[in-house]
Design a protein around this motif. Structure first.
Motif, PDB file in Angstrom:
ATOM      1  N   GLU B 357     -14.221   9.026  33.592  1.00 53.37           N
ATOM      2  CA  GLU B 357     -15.493   8.650  34.210  1.00 53.37           C
ATOM      3  C   GLU B 357     -15.214   7.736  35.396  1.00 53.37           C
ATOM      4  O   GLU B 357     -14.430   6.780  35.278  1.00 53.37           O
ATOM      5  CB  GLU B 357     -16.361   7.875  33.212  1.00 53.37           C
ATOM      6  N   GLU B 358     -15.813   8.033  36.513  1.00 56.32           N
ATOM      7  CA  GLU B 358     -15.597   7.196  37.694  1.00 56.32           C
ATOM      8  C   GLU B 358     -16.754   7.404  38.648  1.00 56.32           C
ATOM      9  O   GLU B 358     -16.993   8.526  39.090  1.00 56.32           O
ATOM     10  CB  GLU B 358     -14.276   7.577  38.375  1.00 56.32           C
ATOM     11  N   GLN B 359     -17.443   6.347  38.963  1.00 58.75           N
ATOM     12  CA  GLN B 359     -18.521   6.453  39.936  1.00 58.75           C
ATOM     13  C   GLN B 359     -17.918   6.631  41.323  1.00 58.75           C
ATOM     14  O   GLN B 359     -16.987   5.929  41.691  1.00 58.75           O
ATOM     15  CB  GLN B 359     -19.389   5.187  39.918  1.00 58.75           C
ATOM     16  N   GLY B 360     -18.421   7.569  42.083  1.00 59.45           N
ATOM     17  CA  GLY B 360     -17.941   7.742  43.445  1.00 59.45           C
ATOM     18  C   GLY B 360     -16.813   8.738  43.575  1.00 59.45           C
ATOM     19  O   GLY B 360     -16.416   9.078  44.676  1.00 59.45           O
ATOM     20  N   GLY B 361     -16.324   9.210  42.456  1.00 57.37           N
ATOM     21  CA  GLY B 361     -15.344  10.289  42.508  1.00 57.37           C
ATOM     22  C   GLY B 361     -14.028   9.943  43.179  1.00 57.37           C
ATOM     23  O   GLY B 361     -13.403  10.787  43.801  1.00 57.37           O
ATOM     24  N   ILE B 362     -13.593   8.696  43.084  1.00 56.09           N
ATOM     25  CA  ILE B 362     -12.311   8.326  43.688  1.00 56.09           C
ATOM     26  C   ILE B 362     -11.171   8.796  42.788  1.00 56.09           C
ATOM     27  O   ILE B 362     -11.262   8.744  41.567  1.00 56.09           O
ATOM     28  CB  ILE B 362     -12.249   6.802  43.901  1.00 56.09           C
ATOM     29  N   LEU B 363     -10.115   9.238  43.410  1.00 58.52           N
ATOM     30  CA  LEU B 363      -9.049   9.916  42.686  1.00 58.52           C
ATOM     31  C   LEU B 363      -7.951   8.943  42.231  1.00 58.52           C
ATOM     32  O   LEU B 363      -7.433   8.174  43.023  1.00 58.52           O
ATOM     33  CB  LEU B 363      -8.444  10.952  43.634  1.00 58.52           C
ATOM     34  N   TYR B 364      -7.650   8.979  40.969  1.00 61.71           N
ATOM     35  CA  TYR B 364      -6.552   8.158  40.453  1.00 61.71           C
ATOM     36  C   TYR B 364      -5.684   9.001  39.527  1.00 61.71           C
ATOM     37  O   TYR B 364      -6.137   9.995  38.969  1.00 61.71           O
ATOM     38  CB  TYR B 364      -7.085   6.993  39.616  1.00 61.71           C
ATOM     39  N   ASP B 365      -4.468   8.546  39.316  1.00 57.73           N
ATOM     40  CA  ASP B 365      -3.636   9.081  38.245  1.00 57.73           C
ATOM     41  C   ASP B 365      -3.993   8.348  36.966  1.00 57.73           C
ATOM     42  O   ASP B 365      -4.035   7.117  36.954  1.00 57.73           O
ATOM     43  CB  ASP B 365      -2.154   8.792  38.518  1.00 57.73           C
ATOM     44  N   VAL B 366      -4.226   9.079  35.897  1.00 59.35           N
ATOM     45  CA  VAL B 366      -4.395   8.435  34.596  1.00 59.35           C
ATOM     46  C   VAL B 366      -3.029   8.202  33.961  1.00 59.35           C
ATOM     47  O   VAL B 366      -2.801   7.243  33.234  1.00 59.35           O
ATOM     48  CB  VAL B 366      -5.261   9.320  33.669  1.00 59.35           C
ATOM     49  N   THR B 367      -2.116   9.112  34.266  1.00 59.90           N
ATOM     50  CA  THR B 367      -0.762   9.004  33.727  1.00 59.90           C
ATOM     51  C   THR B 367       0.198   9.537  34.775  1.00 59.90           C
ATOM     52  O   THR B 367      -0.149  10.442  35.539  1.00 59.90           O
ATOM     53  CB  THR B 367      -0.637   9.797  32.408  1.00 59.90           C
ATOM     54  N   THR B 368       1.365   8.955  34.850  1.00 59.22           N
ATOM     55  CA  THR B 368       2.352   9.449  35.812  1.00 59.22           C
ATOM     56  C   THR B 368       3.625   9.929  35.133  1.00 59.22           C
ATOM     57  O   THR B 368       4.509  10.450  35.779  1.00 59.22           O
ATOM     58  CB  THR B 368       2.750   8.348  36.819  1.00 59.22           C
ATOM     59  N   ARG B 369       3.716   9.714  33.820  1.00 58.58           N
ATOM     60  CA  ARG B 369       4.940  10.153  33.140  1.00 58.58           C
ATOM     61  C   ARG B 369       4.688  10.264  31.642  1.00 58.58           C
ATOM     62  O   ARG B 369       3.699   9.738  31.120  1.00 58.58           O
ATOM     63  CB  ARG B 369       6.087   9.183  33.398  1.00 58.58           C
ATOM     64  N   TYR B 370       5.575  10.952  30.982  1.00 60.66           N
ATOM     65  CA  TYR B 370       5.534  10.990  29.531  1.00 60.66           C
ATOM     66  C   TYR B 370       6.919  10.665  29.002  1.00 60.66           C
ATOM     67  O   TYR B 370       7.921  10.757  29.735  1.00 60.66           O
ATOM     68  CB  TYR B 370       5.047  12.356  29.012  1.00 60.66           C
ATOM     69  N   PHE B 371       6.972  10.277  27.742  1.00 60.80           N
ATOM     70  CA  PHE B 371       8.246   9.961  27.101  1.00 60.80           C
ATOM     71  C   PHE B 371       8.524  11.006  26.038  1.00 60.80           C
ATOM     72  O   PHE B 371       7.617  11.438  25.326  1.00 60.80           O
ATOM     73  CB  PHE B 371       8.193   8.572  26.453  1.00 60.80           C
ATOM     74  N   ASP B 372       9.782  11.403  25.922  1.00 56.98           N
ATOM     75  CA  ASP B 372      10.150  12.326  24.846  1.00 56.98           C
ATOM     76  C   ASP B 372      10.537  11.522  23.608  1.00 56.98           C
ATOM     77  O   ASP B 372      10.477  10.276  23.610  1.00 56.98           O
ATOM     78  CB  ASP B 372      11.262  13.283  25.297  1.00 56.98           C
ATOM     79  N   ALA B 373      10.931  12.240  22.545  1.00 56.53           N
ATOM     80  CA  ALA B 373      11.206  11.563  21.281  1.00 56.53           C
ATOM     81  C   ALA B 373      12.368  10.574  21.401  1.00 56.53           C
ATOM     82  O   ALA B 373      12.447   9.597  20.660  1.00 56.53           O
ATOM     83  CB  ALA B 373      11.511  12.592  20.195  1.00 56.53           C
ATOM     84  N   ALA B 374      13.270  10.835  22.362  1.00 57.40           N
ATOM     85  CA  ALA B 374      14.413   9.926  22.567  1.00 57.40           C
ATOM     86  C   ALA B 374      14.055   8.796  23.529  1.00 57.40           C
ATOM     87  O   ALA B 374      14.937   8.076  23.986  1.00 57.40           O
ATOM     88  CB  ALA B 374      15.602  10.714  23.096  1.00 57.40           C
ATOM     89  N   ASP B 375      12.751   8.674  23.831  1.00 62.15           N
ATOM     90  CA  ASP B 375      12.271   7.599  24.698  1.00 62.15           C
ATOM     91  C   ASP B 375      12.695   7.764  26.158  1.00 62.15           C
ATOM     92  O   ASP B 375      12.720   6.794  26.909  1.00 62.15           O
ATOM     93  CB  ASP B 375      12.774   6.240  24.170  1.00 62.15           C
ATOM     94  N   ASN B 376      13.057   8.975  26.547  1.00 59.15           N
ATOM     95  CA  ASN B 376      13.400   9.212  27.951  1.00 59.15           C
ATOM     96  C   ASN B 376      12.127   9.496  28.745  1.00 59.15           C
ATOM     97  O   ASN B 376      11.322  10.341  28.339  1.00 59.15           O
ATOM     98  CB  ASN B 376      14.330  10.425  28.091  1.00 59.15           C
ATOM     99  N   PRO B 377      11.947   8.812  29.889  1.00 59.73           N
ATOM    100  CA  PRO B 377      10.749   9.072  30.684  1.00 59.73           C
ATOM    101  C   PRO B 377      10.902  10.334  31.539  1.00 59.73           C
ATOM    102  O   PRO B 377      11.994  10.645  32.006  1.00 59.73           O
ATOM    103  CB  PRO B 377      10.661   7.830  31.579  1.00 59.73           C
ATOM    104  N   HIS B 378       9.816  11.064  31.724  1.00 60.79           N
ATOM    105  CA  HIS B 378       9.781  12.228  32.620  1.00 60.79           C
ATOM    106  C   HIS B 378       8.584  12.046  33.539  1.00 60.79           C
ATOM    107  O   HIS B 378       7.445  11.953  33.073  1.00 60.79           O
ATOM    108  CB  HIS B 378       9.622  13.527  31.823  1.00 60.79           C
ATOM    109  N   PHE B 379       8.866  11.993  34.840  1.00 57.95           N
ATOM    110  CA  PHE B 379       7.784  11.731  35.792  1.00 57.95           C
ATOM    111  C   PHE B 379       7.127  13.030  36.223  1.00 57.95           C
ATOM    112  O   PHE B 379       7.806  14.001  36.534  1.00 57.95           O
ATOM    113  CB  PHE B 379       8.333  10.986  37.011  1.00 57.95           C
ATOM    114  N   PHE B 380       5.820  13.011  36.284  1.00 57.70           N
ATOM    115  CA  PHE B 380       5.115  14.242  36.633  1.00 57.70           C
ATOM    116  C   PHE B 380       5.345  14.649  38.079  1.00 57.70           C
ATOM    117  O   PHE B 380       5.254  15.803  38.422  1.00 57.70           O
ATOM    118  CB  PHE B 380       3.619  14.098  36.365  1.00 57.70           C
ATOM    119  N   ASP B 381       5.631  13.675  38.937  1.00 59.88           N
ATOM    120  CA  ASP B 381       5.870  14.087  40.322  1.00 59.88           C
ATOM    121  C   ASP B 381       7.250  14.715  40.500  1.00 59.88           C
ATOM    122  O   ASP B 381       7.587  15.194  41.553  1.00 59.88           O
ATOM    123  CB  ASP B 381       5.692  12.915  41.288  1.00 59.88           C
TER     124      ASP B 381
END
Lengths: 185, 437
Positions: B357-381
C-alpha cells in the motif's frame, strides 16, 4: 638543446638529500610534517615526545640518504618515524602510560603463531604483504592505519564511516586470517 | 612485524580522504539511472503541457526555473541570487551541451545544462564530479531531471565530500529520435556525446549551513530516536538522528515536514534523494538515520518546528520471511504488504508478486535479496528478479514488486524485507527548536 625534466616532488627531495642541501629537510617538513607528527602523536600519546620523534626522523633521514635512495620517501620516513617513536616509548619506560601501544602490541601478538620464531623475516614479509594484497582496499587501510600508524579505533571508525564495533570486528577477523596464514606457513 | 609492510600499502594508507567503500544507502523517491530520467521527462511534460508552449523560448534560465520548477529550493536559491553563472559550451558528435548555471553548497551541487536536442529524447549518463587534480569526488547520490524540454538539472549530493576550488563535471549525453523503453535498444540507437567542463568555484561565496542543535528524544510508533541536529543548507535541510539500539524495529522511512514561525513549510523533496541510512554491520542491514527536506535557509526563521507524521518500520525479529510454495505463503510480511500471487514455472523459478500500500504510487523495493538455507545472500539485481510497479499504470493503492527466485527450493528461501507501507502516527510528533535567525 637541453631538456628540462620535471621530477616528482619526492624525487626532488631525495636529490636534495644527495646533494647534501639543507633545503632537503625544509622540503621534507613542508611535505610530510603533518603526517609524521600525527603518526608520532598516535604512538607516543603526547605532542612534546611526538615533536622530538619527528626531529629525530629528519636527523636520521639526513644521515641515511645517501647512501640510501628510497623509492618512496614518504614510506621510508614513516618507517623511521615509527621506529623512533616506539624506541622512545620503550627507552623512557613509559609503556604503561601509553595504553594504545600496549594494546596494539597485544592485539597483533595474537597473530604470531606459538612457534613464530621459526619464520624468517623474508617469509614474514611475504606472508604479511600477500595477506594485505588479498584484502579489500578499505580493510587494508584499516589494518595499516591501526597497526602501523597506531590510529585510535574511534578515529578509524569516523574515517571509514563505520561504527567502532564494526571496525573492531573487521580488525579481529583480519588478525584471525593473518594468524592462520602465518601458522600455515 | 609491521615494519615489513610494502611501501605501496603505507602510501595507500596515508591519504586524508574518507576511505570507506561502503557508502550510506540513499533514499530515493524516484528510480535512479535511465529510468529516472525518462520518468522526469514524462513528469515535466505531462504536468505542464500548456506552459511548455508559452515559455519554451525564454532563454534566461533563472526566469524559467522561477516560473516552472517544482523544487522550492532551486527557486529560492535563484531568486536570492544564490547561483553562479558559468556559460560554457561544448560540442561532441554533433551534440551541444551548454552549462548555464551552477548552485553549490556543502551538501549539493546542481548544474544546469542546456542541450540542443529539444526535438530529440535525451538522456544523461555517466555523470560525475572531479576536482582540479582529476580526483573523483565521492558523491552519495546523483540525478538528472528535466527542468524543461532542453534544460536539465544534474544533481550531485555530496555527503561528506568537500567542494574543491576547481570543479570538473563530466557527463555523457545520449540523444535519439524516438524514445525506446528497453534501455539496451535505447543506447544502441542513440548518438552519444561526452563532455567535460572545468568550472572554478568561488568558495568564499559558498554558504555554510545553519546548524540547529536538537539533542531531543522522540518516540515514533513505539520506537525511540534521538534527534541530533538539523543542518539547513540553501538547497536542502538535513535532519540527523539515531535509533535507540533497544528498538524492536528498524526505521525504513519517515514522513514529516518543517514549519517556521511565519508558516513557511518545508516538505520532503519532490524527487531525488530524500535521506540516508546507516549500516548495521552485525546484521548486514541498513537503517534510515537522515531525512532530507526542503530548505528554510532563506526564510530567516528563528524557530523551527519539526512534524513527524508517519513511519515505515521493519520488525527486527521479522526481517526475514520464509517463502513456502506448498502453502503459497510468505511469512513476516511487513505492515501493508500482501502476497498477490506465486507461480512456480517448469524451470524451477518461483515468481512472487507482492503488493505494498502506498499513496501516490511511488516505487520502492520491498526486498532486494533472499537468503538460502546456508545463509548465503542472493541479490535480485544479480538474478533475473526485477521489480515492476503498477504506479506507471496509475494504480493509486500502491505498487507491485515482482520477484523471481531461480532454482527455488521449498523451506530454503528467506526474503529480506527492507520497507513497509507507511504507518501514520495517530497524532503528529512535534519538536520545536530555536535556530536564532
Amino acid at each position: 638543446m637541453s631538456q628540462t625534466r620535471e621530477y616528482p616532488e619526492e624525487e626532488k627531495i631525495v636529490a636534495l638529500f644527495w646533494a647534501r642541501s639543507e633545503q632537503a629537510i625544509m622540503a621534507c617538513q613542508r611535505q610530510y610534517h603533518g603526517l609524521l607528527q600525527h603518526l608520532a602523536r598516535n604512538i607516543t600519546g603526547n605532542d612534546q615526545d611526538a615533536e622530538e620523534c619527528v626531529s629525530d626522523t629528519y636527523f636520521k633521514l639526513w644521515n641515511s640518504i645517501p647512501p640510501q635512495r628510497p623509492v618512496s620517501l614518504k614510506a621510508y620516513a614513516l618507517r623511521i618515524l615509527r621506529n623512533c617513536a616506539i624506541d622512545r616509548q620503550r627507552q623512557m619506560n613509559r609503556r604503561s602510560s601509553c595504553q594504545s601501544l600496549d594494546q596494539l602490541t597485544q592485539e597483533l601478538g595474537d597473530c604470531i603463531p606459538a612457534d613464530g620464531g621459526t619464520l624468517t623475516t623474508l617469509a614474514l614479509r611475504d606472508q604479511l604483504n600477500r595477506f594485505l594484497s588479498e584484502q579489500s582496499r578499505e580493510n587494508r587501510i584499516l589494518f595499516v592505519r591501526r597497526y602501523f600508524q597506531g590510529e585510535p579505533l574511534d578515529t578509524l571508525a569516523r574515517q571509514a564511516g563505520l561504527s567502532e564495533g564494526a571496525v573492531k570486528m573487521r580488525l579481529t577477523r583480519m588478525r584471525e586470517k593473518l594468524g592462520k596464514l602465518l601458522e600455515e606457513s | 612485524m609491521m615494519n615489513e609492510i610494502d611501501d605501496r600499502f603505507l602510501e595507500e594508507s596515508c591519504g586524508t580522504e574518507r576511505f570507506a567503500g561502503r557508502r550510506k544507502r540513499i533514499w530515493l523517491r524516484a528510480l535512479s539511472g535511465l529510468a529516472a530520467v525518462f520518468a522526469a521527462v514524462f513528469l515535466t511534460i505531462n504536468l505542464f503541457p500548456t506552459v511548455a508552449y508559452a515559455v519554451g523560448d525564454v532563454p534566461v534560465l533563472r526566469e524559467l526555473i522561477a516560473a516552472l520548477t517544482l523544487d522550492q529550493n532551486l527557486r529560492l536559491c535563484l531568486t536570492h541570487d544564490y547561483a553562479q553563472y558559468v556559460g560554457q559550451s561544448q560540442t561532441d558528435h554533433g551534440l551541444t551541451a551548454q552549462v548555464q548555471y551552477l548552485i553549490a553548497d556543502p551538501s549539493r551541487v546542481s548544474v544546469f545544462v542546456q542541450t540542443d536536442a529539444a526535438d530529440l529524447d535525451v538522456c544523461f549518463t555517466d555523470f560525475s564530479l572531479y576536482d582540479g587534480a582529476g580526483q573523483r569526488i565521492p558523491v552519495s547520490s546523483i540525478g538528472a531531471e528535466g527542468v524543461w524540454n532542453d534544460e536539465w538539472e544534474l544533481r550531485f549530493d555530496l555527503g561528506e565530500a568537500e567542494l574543491p576550488e576547481l570543479l570538473q563535471i563530466r557527463f555523457s549525453l545520449l540523444a535519439a529520435a524516438d524514445l525506446v523503453n528497453v534501455e539496451a535498444q535505447w543506447e544502441e540507437n542513440a548518438v552519444r556525446g561526452d563532455f567535460q567542463f572545468q568550472i572554478p568555484l568561488d568558495l568564499a561565496h559558498v554558504a555554510q549551513p545553519k546548524t540547529v542543535r536538537l539533542d531531543q528524544r522522540v518516540e515514533l510508533a513505539g520506537q525511540r530516536f534521538t534527534l541530533d541536529r538539523l543542518e539547513i543548507h540553501p538547497t536542502q535541510s538535513k535532519l540527523y538522528f539515531q535509533a535507540d539500539p533497544d528498538n524492536t524495529a528498524y526505521l525504513q522511512g519517515l514522513a514529516g515536514y518543517l514549519e517556521d514561525e511565519f508558516g513557511n513549510r518545508c516538505e520532503i523533496k519532490r524527487s531525488g534523494a530524500i535521506g540516508a541510512s546507516v549500516y548495521h554491520e552485525d546484521v548486514d542491514y541498513w537503517e534510515m538515520d537522515e531525512l532530507w527536506l526542503d530548505s528554510s535557509y532563506f526564510f530567516d526563521s528563528e524557530e523551527i518546528t519539526i512534524y513527524f507524521t508517519a513511519v515505515k518500520l521493519v520488525e527486527k525479529a521479522e526481517r526475514l520471511g520464509l517463502v513456502s510454495y506448498e502453502r503459497r505463503t510468505v511469512e513476516n510480511l511487513p505492515h501493508g504488504v500482501t502476497l498477490q500471487d506465486m507461480v512456480l514455472d517448469e524451470n524451477g523459478s518461483l515468481e512472487i508478486w507482492l503488493h505494498t500500500e502506498e499513496q501516490g504510487g511511488i516505487l520502492y523495493d520491498v526486498t532486494t535479496r533472499y537468503f538460502d538455507a546456508a545463509d548465503n545472500p542472493h541479490f535480485f539485481d544479480e538474478t533475473p528478479g526485477v521489480m515492476q510497479s503498477t504506479a506507471a499504470g496509475g494504480d493509486e493503492t500502491g505498487f507491485l514488486n515482482r520477484i523471481v527466485i531461480p532454482n527455488f527450493e521449498e523451506k530454503n528461501c528467506y526474503l529480506e524485507f527492507i520497507t513497509s507501507s507507511a504507518i501514520p502516527l495517530k497524532e503528529p510528533v512535534v519538536i520545536t527548536a530555536v535556530c536564532g535567525g
